[in-house]
Design a protein around this motif. Structure first.
Motif, mmCIF file in Angstrom:
data_model
loop_
_atom_site.group_PDB
_atom_site.id
_atom_site.type_symbol
_atom_site.label_atom_id
_atom_site.label_comp_id
_atom_site.label_asym_id
_atom_site.label_seq_id
_atom_site.Cartn_x
_atom_site.Cartn_y
_atom_site.Cartn_z
ATOM 1 N N SER A 219 -16.568 -1.455 -24.686
ATOM 2 C CA SER A 219 -18.070 -1.555 -24.854
ATOM 3 C C SER A 219 -18.188 -3.197 -26.167
ATOM 4 C CB SER A 219 -19.174 -0.918 -24.559
ATOM 5 O OG SER A 219 -18.983 -0.232 -26.028
ATOM 6 N N GLY A 220 -19.960 -4.058 -25.741
ATOM 7 C CA GLY A 220 -19.892 -4.630 -27.197
ATOM 8 C C GLY A 220 -20.337 -3.570 -27.797
ATOM 9 N N THR A 221 -20.959 -2.786 -27.252
ATOM 10 C CA THR A 221 -21.473 -1.564 -28.538
ATOM 11 C C THR A 221 -20.193 -0.999 -29.549
ATOM 12 O OG1 THR A 221 -22.473 -1.124 -26.824
ATOM 13 C CG2 THR A 221 -22.737 0.969 -29.210
ATOM 14 N N TYR B 153 -30.507 -6.898 -30.945
ATOM 15 C CA TYR B 153 -30.398 -5.550 -29.725
ATOM 16 C C TYR B 153 -28.244 -6.026 -30.439
ATOM 17 C CZ TYR B 153 -28.351 -2.265 -26.645
ATOM 18 O OH TYR B 153 -27.897 -1.619 -25.844
ATOM 19 N N GLU C 233 -27.241 -12.437 -34.121
ATOM 20 C CA GLU C 233 -26.947 -12.662 -32.392
ATOM 21 C C GLU C 233 -27.579 -14.041 -32.566
ATOM 22 O OE1 GLU C 233 -28.896 -10.009 -29.538
ATOM 23 O OE2 GLU C 233 -29.468 -9.487 -30.906
ATOM 24 N N ASP D 98 -22.499 -11.368 -33.001
ATOM 25 C CA ASP D 98 -22.086 -10.874 -32.414
ATOM 26 C C ASP D 98 -22.224 -11.995 -30.744
ATOM 27 O OD1 ASP D 98 -22.916 -9.615 -29.273
ATOM 28 O OD2 ASP D 98 -23.675 -7.704 -30.962
ATOM 29 N N GLN E 218 -23.783 -11.350 -25.359
ATOM 30 C CA GLN E 218 -24.417 -12.419 -24.423
ATOM 31 C C GLN E 218 -24.464 -13.664 -24.552
ATOM 32 O OE1 GLN E 218 -28.092 -12.425 -23.322
ATOM 33 N NE2 GLN E 218 -28.212 -10.059 -23.887
ATOM 34 N N LYS F 243 -18.984 -8.007 -22.288
ATOM 35 C CA LYS F 243 -19.443 -8.210 -20.733
ATOM 36 C C LYS F 243 -18.679 -9.434 -20.269
ATOM 37 C CE LYS F 243 -24.479 -8.233 -22.163
ATOM 38 N NZ LYS F 243 -24.998 -6.871 -21.470
HETATM 39 C C1 PLP Z 1 -25.843 -9.254 -28.091
HETATM 40 C C2 PLP Z 1 -25.548 -7.688 -26.891
HETATM 41 N N1 PLP Z 1 -24.728 -7.341 -28.468
HETATM 42 C C3 PLP Z 1 -24.149 -6.001 -27.890
HETATM 43 C C4 PLP Z 1 -24.601 -5.631 -26.174
HETATM 44 C C5 PLP Z 1 -24.234 -4.247 -26.457
HETATM 45 O O1 PLP Z 1 -22.747 -4.266 -25.185
HETATM 46 P P1 PLP Z 1 -22.369 -2.705 -24.358
HETATM 47 O O2 PLP Z 1 -23.860 -2.895 -23.278
HETATM 48 O O3 PLP Z 1 -21.363 -3.562 -23.648
HETATM 49 O O4 PLP Z 1 -22.106 -1.886 -25.272
HETATM 50 C C6 PLP Z 1 -25.333 -5.655 -25.924
HETATM 51 C C7 PLP Z 1 -25.562 -5.862 -24.441
HETATM 52 O O5 PLP Z 1 -26.519 -5.953 -23.695
HETATM 53 C C8 PLP Z 1 -25.822 -7.297 -26.436
HETATM 54 O O6 PLP Z 1 -26.760 -7.946 -25.282
#
Ligand code: PLP
Length: 423
Positions: free
Chosen positions: A133-135, A161, A209, A242, A245, A269
């Motif tokens: 995941s991005g997280t 975010y 971001e 980041d 997106q 994503k």
């Molecule tokens: C800019 C950004 N970074 C990180 C994330 C987190 O990604 P994930 O939902 O795959 O954990 C998101 C998710 O919307 C995001 O928009």
């Protein structure tokens, strides 16, 4: 219908009643879901009052709800769904990987090929690692910065975010990981300079971001982002972009458009070709500690990091869908659509405006009063759904490849009708 202050509350409750009348199966679906999922929900961002639609299927850029209504999907899975809802070549890639065997208990060629494609695209990436995941990608990038620099402080920005435990919409959220965060105003180069003047030798990384997505599609100015680059260079902190997106803005992401190269980039994503995905990468020297043969390696585990189905789908996506031509065309389509939306809003009472970059944008209600702005947006959202156009209740629009001229013209016409009725 009207977006005027005096009648807005009444119009909104009428729209909500209409919504309830049209979507009883979605209400029932939530009741059933609530018996096993808290509030019927396993992904907080999907919650909208009075209840979210239960979507039972999709094809191309259309989705269908539990009551059988179809919508043109202008949300595109909160930017992850760039391929639309059906894609024969991704289906084939996943099926082929499945047939040839998945869960192979070791390295596979797919992950190498996908890593090669991504490293070739992003100016900042020599070496990368996959996550789910991005997280997770952001957590690993921050952890690496803290371990390698030996510093603890992380600069982030209000409205940012970066994942479920890295959320700064309202300052440092209680659910966040317990790092030493400095939450600064976005697009404020002077505030960043002040923070570095006061604590530069304690700052491990700046996580930013290039456009705040969940924060309402607020575009970072080139001057601001360049200042962050300079401050990091002077202090030895890492600049982490980041691009979970914004990666879709060009083959090399927003950093390619900006001409600014961060020390590390996080992705997510779209690169999973519809499956769960994340990645973080950077220069050779920055990523070297992840080499398991390094004398002092940073461990990074994850059963599904190199999931063969994900790697196969991602590879197909990068090679055959996220081409430079397709990304450029989508970017231009988005720029034109945002301009057209702003024109329509301005010509029809000016109760809304749209911000964003390329194919990702956010509609905002206008007005001094935050509650009023939200109510306006909710009313617009209900009335556009009635006409068969779907976007996030918070105003987010993310175009996918199958959204073409016909769908965009249809959206603008529906918008005109809603706005004219609301004058
Ligand atoms: C800019 C950004 N970074 C990180 C994330 C987190 O990604 P994930 O939902 O795959 O954990 C998101 C998710 O919307 C995001 O928009």
């Amino acid at each position: 219908m009207t977006f005027h202050t005096d009648t807005l509350t009444a119009e909104l409750s009428r729209a909500e009643e209409d919504f309830r009348r049209r979507t009883p199966q979605s209400a029932d679906a939530l009741t059933r879901a609530s018996r096993v999922l808290p509030g019927g929900n396993t992904r907080s961002s999907l919650w909208t009052a009075p209840y979210p639609l239960s979507i039972t299927g999709g094809e191309g850029c259309r989705i269908t709800d539990a009551d059988g209504h179809t919508y043109f999907d202008f949300l595109g899975e909160f930017t992850a769904g760039i391929y639309g809802h059906t894609c024969p070549s991704l289906e084939q890639a996943v099926t082929a990987a499945h047939r040839a065997g998945f869960g192979l208990s070791s390295h596979t060629p797919y992950e190498v090929a996908l890593a090669e494609e991504l490293a070739a695209r992003f100016p900042s990436i020599d070496l990368l690692r996959f996550t789910n995941s991005g997280t997770e990608a952001n957590l690993m990038a921050l952890t690496a910065a803290r371990l390698v620099t030996g510093r603890k402080r992380i600069v982030v920005f209000a409205g940012g975010y970066h994942g479920g435990v890295l959320t700064f919409g309202n300052g440092n959220a209680p659910v966040n990981v317990p790092f030493d965060f400095a939450v600064l105003p976005y697009n404020d180069a002077e505030a960043a300079a002040r923070e570095f003047a006061a604590s530069g030798d304690r700052i491990a990384a700046v996580l930013v971001e290039p456009m705040q997505g969940a924060g309402g599609c607020v575009v970072g100015s080139a001057e601001f982002l360049q200042t962050l680059r300079d401050l990091c260079d002077d202090s030895g902190a890492w600049l982490i972009f980041d691009e979970v997106q914004t990666a879709r803005m060009a083959p090399g992401g927003a950093q390619e458009r900006l001409g600014i190269t961060p020390d590390m980039t996080t992705l997510g994503k779209i690169f999973g070709g519809g499956l769960a995905f994340g990645a973080f990468g950077g220069r050779q020297s920055v990523m070297a500690r992840f080499d398991p043969a390094h004398p002092d390696p940073i461990p990074h585990a994850g059963t599904f990091n190199n999931n063969r189905l994900t790697m196969a789908a991602g590879l197909e996506a990068v090679r055959n869908h996220l081409t430079p031509e397709a990304l450029a065309a989508l970017y231009e389509r988005g720029e034109a659509f945002r301009a057209a939306l702003n024109e329509r809003f301005a010509a029809n009472g000016g109760a809304f405006h749209v911000t964003g970059m390329g194919s990702i944008m956010n509609i905002h209600g206008k007005g001094e009063d935050a509650a009023l702005r939200l109510d306006r947006l909710r009313l617009l959202h209900f009335r556009m759904m009635e006409r068969g156009y779907y976007f996030a209740a918070r105003g987010l629009i993310a175009l996918s490849f199958p959204v073409g001229e016909t769908e965009m013209t249809g959206f603008l016409d529906a918008l005109d009708a809603v706005l004219i009725a609301g004058r």
